[in-house]
Design a protein around this motif. Structure first.
Motif: not given
Length: 417
Positions: A34-46, A152-156, A167-172, A393-397
């Motif tokens: 969970y922490i890894i996916y959270f960090t990845l979500g934060a990372g790709f928007l930084l 990342v969103i696709g694999s999640a 992931v989504v919380a990480g982006t925020a 589907a995740g990538i399409v979104i």
């Protein structure tokens, strides 16, 4: 009905993929996955946040160009084009490779600004060759975003809901981190040449460090039993489909893509609408249209911080309660159009509505609804397709999201509140 725990989610996945008798599901020890996916979500928007947060620095160096608008157009166009290519060739590429390449590209793009500042620009204005290099770095980051965010969103999407929520919380969290960095730099550094240089270098340095952590985390993630388990589930589903339909030709993949698009189009419409509304109001309205005699130039900075904090709250709420009715969620996205007249009143309505409190409340509500509804639709969309197609589907979104960002940014230019 809210999320009822990892085992329940996993059982749902097992049922939909028909992989036989469920074996014991590995635990996410210490919530590390969970922490890894959270960090990845934060990372790709930084990286994007670093470029737009340092806009004062770039505007000082290149006073004759609309820096923020050019950055937005270049970033969005590159990301959009690359996402279309990724969707077309998802079945022939591996998410692990795409994400690692994307994060390496991020680091290269982020290194450009601090190195160029120290070696070449040194605080001088009007060196437009440096601007063209910076725009190229923005384009590189757009490419990295398409590779990393889509992957990342696709694999999640192939895993239980809690990982997409992470992931989504990480982006925020990325937005919150940048807001606090902005507050820190404004409070500590002077707003002269040296202060702007130090601020910009801080933004990019923090982003580079976080991206390096993301690379380590992501490559460790593949060794975690819980992530291996869900990868094996996908592999089984893919093999079953091959046995049933044969090899995946271009024609078959094209038909599959249309089927995926048909299943997730309304989720995508909701996401697109969320970001058209949000981006046409935030941050342009916040930074240009509202003013405070008391807070002065701190006002937009604090409003942006408030938005980002409530965006994080909204994206975290789905860990407590997930709205599983897609029709209600999409209707709520349409209802957010009410923010237009409400913000209009804050500019041209009765005197009370033009004060700090109503504007602050509306800004926080904009962030809260943006966060919660984004998280809901991101979680639900990949579950609308078979497991082996959840990544696509995740990538399409993500594609719908980027289109929404682009449209919202354009509307913000022409919509004068």
């Amino acid at each position: 009905m809210g999320i009822s725990g990892e085992d329940t989610e996993s059982s749902r996945l097992l049922t939909t993929t028909s992989t036989g008798s469920p074996c014991k599901i590995p635990k996410d020890s210490y919530h590390f996955a969970y922490i890894i996916y959270f960090t990845l979500g934060a990372g790709f928007l930084l990286p994007w946040n670093a470029f737009i947060t340092a806009v004062d620095y770039f505007s000082y160096l290149y006073p004759d160009v609309s820096v923020d608008r050019i950055f937005a157009v270049v970033y969005m166009v590159v990301a959009l084009f690359c996402l279309l290519l990724i969707i077309a060739y998802t079945h022939k590429s591996d998410a692990f490779v795409r994400i690692n390449i994307g994060m390496a590209i991020f680091i290269v793009g982020l290194l450009v600004v601090p190195i160029m500042d120290v070696v070449y620009i040194k605080g001088q204005t009007g060196l437009y060759s440096g601007f063209y290099v910076t725009v190229a770095a923005v384009g590189l980051s757009g490419l990295g975003d398409a590779l990393v965010q889509g992957g990342v969103i696709g694999s999640a999407g192939e895993m239980p809901e809690r990982y997409m929520q992470a992931v989504v919380a990480g982006t925020a969290a990325s937005g919150v981190l940048v807001s606090f960095l902005r507050i820190f730099t404004k409070a500590v550094f002077s707003q002269d040449t040296q202060g702007l240089r130090r601020s910009a270098i801080l933004y990019f340095s923090v982003s580079i460090v976080v991206m390096a952590v993301c690379i380590v985390f992501y490559n460790v993630a593949h060794r975690l039993p819980v992530i291996k388990y869900y990868r094996n589930l996908k592999a089984q589903a893919v093999n079953e489909e091959k046995e049933e339909k044969g090899s995946l030709t271009a024609a078959v993949w094209g038909a599959t893509l249309w089927d995926i698009l048909g299943r997730v189009k309304w989720y995508g419409f909701g996401i697109l609408l969320i970001y058209v509304v949000t981006l046409s109001i935030f941050p342009g309205y916040i930074t240009e249209d509202v003013h405070s005699k008391v807070l002065k130039d701190w006002y937009p900075i604090l409003l942006i911080a408030g938005y980002n904090v409530f965006d994080l709250v909204g994206k975290s709420l789905t860990a407590v309660y997930l709205l599983e009715n897609a029709k209600i969620a999409i209707s709520a996205c349409i209802a957010r159009l009410l923010f237009y007249p409400l913000f209009l009143v804050c500019l041209h309505g009765p005197e009370f509505f033009r004060t700090e409190i109503p504007v602050t409340v509306l800004t926080c509500l904009l962030g809260l609804t943006n966060g919660y509804l984004t998280s809901v639709l991101m979680i639900l969309a990949p579950k609308a397709v078979q497991l082996q197609h959840a990544e696509t589907a995740g990538i399409v979104i993500v594609l719908f999201l980027v289109v929404g960002l682009a449209i919202g940014s354009i509307v913000a230019w022409f919509w004068v509140i």
